[in-house]
Design an enzyme around this catalytic site. Sequence first.
Site, PDB file in Angstrom:
ATOM      1  N   ASP A  10       0.842  -1.391   0.012  1.00  0.00           N
ATOM      2  CA  ASP A  10       0.093  -0.003   0.050  1.00  0.00           C
ATOM      3  C   ASP A  10       0.831   1.296  -0.036  1.00  0.00           C
ATOM      4  O   ASP A  10       0.653   2.066   0.476  1.00  0.00           O
ATOM      5  CB  ASP A  10      -1.096   0.108   1.215  1.00  0.00           C
ATOM      6  CG  ASP A  10      -1.906  -1.163   1.172  1.00  0.00           C
ATOM      7  OD1 ASP A  10      -2.014  -1.447   0.058  1.00  0.00           O
ATOM      8  OD2 ASP A  10      -2.123  -1.735   2.323  1.00  0.00           O
ATOM      9  N   HIS A  48      -4.991  -1.555  -5.719  1.00  0.00           N
ATOM     10  CA  HIS A  48      -4.326  -0.433  -6.030  1.00  0.00           C
ATOM     11  C   HIS A  48      -5.598   0.652  -6.159  1.00  0.00           C
ATOM     12  O   HIS A  48      -6.335   0.400  -7.100  1.00  0.00           O
ATOM     13  CB  HIS A  48      -3.465  -0.717  -7.061  1.00  0.00           C
ATOM     14  CG  HIS A  48      -2.636  -1.899  -6.813  1.00  0.00           C
ATOM     15  ND1 HIS A  48      -1.685  -2.152  -7.814  1.00  0.00           N
ATOM     16  CD2 HIS A  48      -2.142  -2.546  -5.718  1.00  0.00           C
ATOM     17  CE1 HIS A  48      -0.833  -3.131  -7.171  1.00  0.00           C
ATOM     18  NE2 HIS A  48      -0.957  -3.108  -6.230  1.00  0.00           N
TER      19      HIS A  48
END
Length: 432
Positions: A12, A40
């Site tokens: 992340d 994403h």
Amino acid sequence: MVNVVLGSQWGDEGKGKLVDLLVGKYDIVARCAGGNNAGHTIVVNGVKYDFHMLPSGLVNPNCQNLLGNGVVIHLPSFFKELETLEAKGLTNCRERLFVSSRAHLVFDFHQITDKLRENELAGRSKDGKNIGTTGKGIGPTYATKASRSGLRVHHLVNDLPGAWEEFETKFRRLVETRQLRYGKFDFDIEGQLAQYKVLKEQLKPFVVDSVIFMHNAMKANKKILVEGANALMLDIDFGTYPFVTSSATGIGGVITGLGIPPRSIDEIYGVVKAYTTRVGEGPFPTEQLNAEGDKLQTIGAEFGVTTGRKRRCGWLDLVVLKYSTMINGYTSLNITKLDVLDTFKQIPIGVSYSINGNKLESFPEDLIKLGSVDVEYTTLPGWNEDITSVKTYDALPENAKKYLKFIEDFVGVPVEWVGTGPGRESMLHKDI
Ligand code: GDP
Ligand code: IMO
Ligand code: MG
């Protein structure tokens, strides 16, 4: 030309956004490892797109997208994600998406056993520590791959005589052996097989021999971007084992997950969040279980894209980044979410670990060791200024530039991009 975007921490970091920013210059975006455990998020013209399994290159209408042999695919989720992206307005996705015939399939029973195993670990181990997986069946699928009982895309789409019968037999055996191990969980084998007969036809148009696909593309001088998923500290070999995912998430996974020679790779972009986050369980030496950690979580809006879980937060850890750089060989860095630090008066950075006063040479392999490290911090002054509307790297506040320079000097890799907000426009480029 093959360039690669890799996550350098525990995931992340903002890989999707860098891929989106670069994608206009590329003909192909390829995923090489992981599955829909990834998440994403990309924000384009105010529209938020969440990618899990599919490559983020789909946001560019001119870009082809490949799921390589190292990826694991849950077909119902594959089609659902595709439909969601189409509904949000992405066009021609089906003509631009290709799937390796050698990729392994994730089935519902993998997802069921992922959860059963997590429950078992939570109940059985001394400290009640499960991995905190995403529950997407990733570990069980790589396990069947490694134990040579997995089913791949070509097994499903094969029309030769006897191929479907063999698929059915192997599928039944996989369910049965799992039911022997975990008890007779509820599972409709016949219903699933009927569903896969339909999915087989739906999948056929996407399937390619990805070795040929990649090599033809390289021969034709196509520009290829590899979109890393997960991140180095979640790597099955180099991460905080066993609190990791089940694939090679670093540069090694790019080679084996796409079948390309190491020398075909040009640039390797390391994506680094300006602080550190982690979802799921496992060690995290610079974690801040205090008001500072809560502040990073709130300002950074740190919630997992895949599971919605709160991300644990802490300071940037350069022991991690140096280790990650040794393995992946980044040629430049993208520091993301620098804007999240705007209001911090002092910003500590983890610079070394020691145990009983003895400094460690690098990131330790052993969790008991890792649990007893003291982190040494260098504290840099904050910039106390909103950087979200800064337009050039040079116009960043001096203290922000010093923060970035400190990272560059420590790991010996230049910073090429700096993220100052979630949108496409909020990325500063520095000539290196
Ligand atoms: P990935 O898994 O590495 O692609 O990253 P995620 O998308 O899971 O998480 C990164 C989050 O940070 C996303 O919500 C992005 O929109 C957001 N983001 C990316 N870069 C920046 C940045 O520079 N500043 C801020 N504030 N948010 C960012
Ligand atoms: P992106 O690509 C953050 C973590 C899970 C869990 C561990 C194992 O968005 O950066 P798994 O379901 O893979 O068996 O879970 O790995 N994990 C991630 N954490 N970002 C990711 O991907 C992750 N992929 C897996 O939270 O701790
Ligand atoms: Mg993510």
